[in-house]
Design a protein around this motif. Structure first.
Motif, short mmCIF file in Angstrom:
data_model
loop_
_atom_site.label_atom_id
_atom_site.label_comp_id
_atom_site.label_asym_id
_atom_site.label_seq_id
_atom_site.Cartn_x
_atom_site.Cartn_y
_atom_site.Cartn_z
N HIS A 1 0.84 -1.19 0.00
CA HIS A 1 0.00 0.00 0.00
C HIS A 1 0.88 1.25 0.00
CE1 HIS A 1 -3.75 -2.18 0.69
NE2 HIS A 1 -3.07 -2.95 1.55
N ALA A 2 0.48 2.25 -0.76
CA ALA A 2 1.23 3.50 -0.81
C ALA A 2 1.11 4.23 0.51
CB ALA A 2 0.69 4.39 -1.94
N ASP A 3 2.15 4.93 0.88
CA ASP A 3 2.11 5.76 2.06
C ASP A 3 1.09 6.87 1.84
OD1 ASP A 3 2.55 7.64 4.09
OD2 ASP A 3 4.72 7.28 4.12
N PRO A 4 0.05 6.98 2.68
CA PRO A 4 -0.97 8.01 2.44
C PRO A 4 -0.41 9.41 2.44
CG PRO A 4 -1.18 7.07 4.66
CD PRO A 4 -0.22 6.20 3.88
N GLU A 5 0.73 9.63 3.13
CA GLU A 5 1.32 10.97 3.14
C GLU A 5 1.95 11.32 1.81
OE1 GLU A 5 0.84 13.17 5.26
OE2 GLU A 5 -0.11 11.96 6.79
N ASP A 6 2.16 10.30 0.93
CA ASP A 6 2.76 10.56 -0.37
C ASP A 6 1.70 10.73 -1.45
OD1 ASP A 6 5.30 10.49 0.60
OD2 ASP A 6 5.59 8.36 0.22
N TYR B 1 10.85 13.28 4.37
CA TYR B 1 12.20 13.25 4.95
C TYR B 1 12.66 11.81 5.14
CZ TYR B 1 15.98 13.85 8.36
OH TYR B 1 17.19 13.81 9.03
N ARG B 2 11.80 10.97 5.71
CA ARG B 2 12.17 9.57 5.92
C ARG B 2 12.50 8.88 4.60
NH1 ARG B 2 7.79 9.83 9.60
NH2 ARG B 2 6.42 8.88 8.05
N ARG B 3 11.66 9.10 3.62
CA ARG B 3 11.86 8.46 2.32
C ARG B 3 13.13 8.93 1.64
NH1 ARG B 3 7.59 10.54 -1.37
NH2 ARG B 3 9.16 12.12 -1.86
N GLU B 4 13.36 10.23 1.63
CA GLU B 4 14.50 10.77 0.89
C GLU B 4 15.83 10.50 1.58
OE1 GLU B 4 14.37 11.70 -2.08
OE2 GLU B 4 12.18 11.71 -2.23
N THR B 5 15.86 10.54 2.90
CA THR B 5 17.13 10.24 3.59
C THR B 5 17.49 8.77 3.46
OG1 THR B 5 15.94 10.04 5.70
CG2 THR B 5 16.96 12.18 5.19
N ARG B 6 16.49 7.88 3.45
CA ARG B 6 16.77 6.46 3.22
C ARG B 6 17.35 6.27 1.82
NH1 ARG B 6 11.66 5.32 5.86
NH2 ARG B 6 10.71 5.17 3.78
N ARG C 1 0.48 30.85 16.10
CA ARG C 1 1.84 31.15 16.59
C ARG C 1 2.50 29.97 17.28
NH1 ARG C 1 2.04 37.36 18.98
NH2 ARG C 1 0.96 38.37 17.24
N ARG C 2 1.80 28.87 17.41
CA ARG C 2 2.41 27.69 18.02
C ARG C 2 3.44 27.10 17.06
NH1 ARG C 2 -1.90 23.54 20.28
NH2 ARG C 2 0.07 22.56 20.90
N VAL C 3 4.57 26.69 17.61
CA VAL C 3 5.63 26.07 16.82
C VAL C 3 5.42 24.55 16.84
CG1 VAL C 3 8.10 25.71 16.55
CG2 VAL C 3 7.23 27.94 17.29
N VAL C 4 5.28 23.96 15.67
CA VAL C 4 5.05 22.54 15.53
C VAL C 4 6.33 21.89 15.02
CG1 VAL C 4 3.70 20.76 14.34
CG2 VAL C 4 2.60 22.90 15.05
N SER C 5 6.86 20.94 15.77
CA SER C 5 8.08 20.25 15.34
C SER C 5 7.73 19.22 14.28
CB SER C 5 8.74 19.57 16.55
OG SER C 5 9.87 18.83 16.13
N ALA C 6 8.39 19.30 13.14
CA ALA C 6 8.17 18.35 12.06
C ALA C 6 9.23 17.26 12.03
CB ALA C 6 8.13 19.08 10.71
N ILE C 7 10.49 17.64 12.31
CA ILE C 7 11.60 16.68 12.30
C ILE C 7 12.54 17.01 13.45
CG2 ILE C 7 13.62 15.81 11.03
CD1 ILE C 7 12.11 16.67 8.44
N GLU C 8 12.86 16.02 14.25
CA GLU C 8 13.94 16.12 15.23
C GLU C 8 14.72 14.81 15.13
OE1 GLU C 8 13.37 17.55 19.14
OE2 GLU C 8 11.86 19.04 18.58
N ASP C 9 15.74 14.84 14.32
CA ASP C 9 16.55 13.65 14.02
C ASP C 9 17.97 13.91 14.53
OD1 ASP C 9 17.73 11.39 13.00
OD2 ASP C 9 17.43 11.91 10.88
#
Length: 318
Positions: free
Chosen positions: A3-8, A29-34, A51-59
């Motif tokens: 199944h395709a990743d729904p986020e893609d 990010y996960r797909r491209e770094t792999r 104004r809330r800061v939402v973290s998208a990636i913390e690697d």
């Protein structure tokens, strides 16, 4: 059947909320770094309408890495801090001498072939950031020595983002940072808390220029889209880094990224000599850059800061 990743899926490429934008960016990010290989240490965040800061990636964002030319932003901030305090002026001049030239480095000053030019600090900083001029870093050292750069950065809270002094006090290697500190430095810049208002505008005008670095995050974008992004790349040996800020349609900062990649990439050590857009890490950043811009395209930043640039109009002379 896989199944395709729904986020893609195409319908999720431009999500309407910061939460869904975060999920989209994290998936790409996960797909491209792999796909690219290497070791990545990154931090990406989004400023929502509230104004809330939402973290998208913390690697591994607190890993200390060789900053390479990404630290030229920090060097420029230190020089501008002295300008803000009246110790330097942007129209103050330094002399381009043969001794200061980095003969095999990046940039334009090494191409002059004849020397003795009187160059303003403003022009030096523009070359430092726009074309990552290595000689410009030495020219900065003439007016803000290495130990002073580090002292200024520490006073601003950056204990890892430091240049590496050498025997000549006016010279340095570009030193270390962490993704979190570089991310914080950029956030402070766009919040007007790093340098003065005038110096902030100066820095962002240069970093957002369409004439700057376009092999990574900004590669697959139109002219107008490129000018919505302030960015700086850095590279040496196997390191392939980039950090910057994406602005929304109202020129408010909406996304901050710090992406540091190193080690063995797809293709092995043969790609270490490739510093162009076909390097696996740069191809990954180009796809991620497109995805990040699209992911926040329906969002409006809650930031109270707005930084507009002049409209671009090509000319044929006169």
């Amino acid at each position: 059947m896989a199944h395709a990743d729904p986020e893609d899926s195409p319908e999720d490429a431009t999500p309407p909320t910061a939460r869904r934008a975060r999920a989209r960016i994290a998936s790409v990010y996960r797909r491209e770094t792999r796909r690219a290989g290497g070791t990545w240490s990154s931090m990406v965040s989004i400023v929502g309408p509230d104004r809330r800061v939402v973290s998208a990636i913390e690697d591994d964002p607190d890993t200390v890495v060789n900053a390479q030319s990404v630290n030229k932003i920090a060097v420029a901030a230190a020089v501008l801090d002295k300008v803000d305090r009246g110790q330097l002026k942007l129209d103050q001049k330094v002399t381009l001498t043969p001794e200061v030239i980095v003969a095999n480095g990046d940039g334009i000053f090494r191409l002059h072939k004849v020397y003795g030019d009187q160059i303003t600090i403003a022009a030096v900083l523009s070359a430092l950031l726009l074309v990552s001029d290595d000689t410009a870093a030495r020219l900065c050292g003439l007016v803000c020595p290495a130990l002073e750069i580090n002292q200024i950065l520490r006073a601003k809270g950056f204990t890892h983002t430091q240049v590496a002094p050498v025997a000549n006090p006016a010279r340095f290697f570009l030193g270390k940072t962490t993704p979190r500190e570089t991310h914080t430095l950029l956030d402070k810049l766009v919040a007007g808390k790093l340098v003065s208002s005038g110096s902030t505008t100066f820095l962002l005008d240069v970093l957002r220029s369409k004439d700057g670095y376009i092999d990574g995050i900004r590669r697959d974008m139109s002219t107008a889209e490129r000018e919505r992004i302030a960015t700086k790349g850095g590279w040496l040996e196997s390191d392939r880094h980039e950090a910057g800020v994406i602005f929304d349609g109202s020129s408010k900062p909406v996304l901050t990224y710090a992406l540091f990649a190193r080690g063995q990439f797809t293709g092995g050590t043969a790609v270490d000599a490739n510093f162009g857009g076909t390097h696996p890490a740069l191809e990954a950043r180009a796809r991620l850059g497109r995805a990040m811009l699209d992911a926040v395209s329906k969002l409006r930043s809650g930031s109270d800061r707005s930084y507009r640039t002049r409209d671009y109009h090509p000319v044929d002379g006169d």
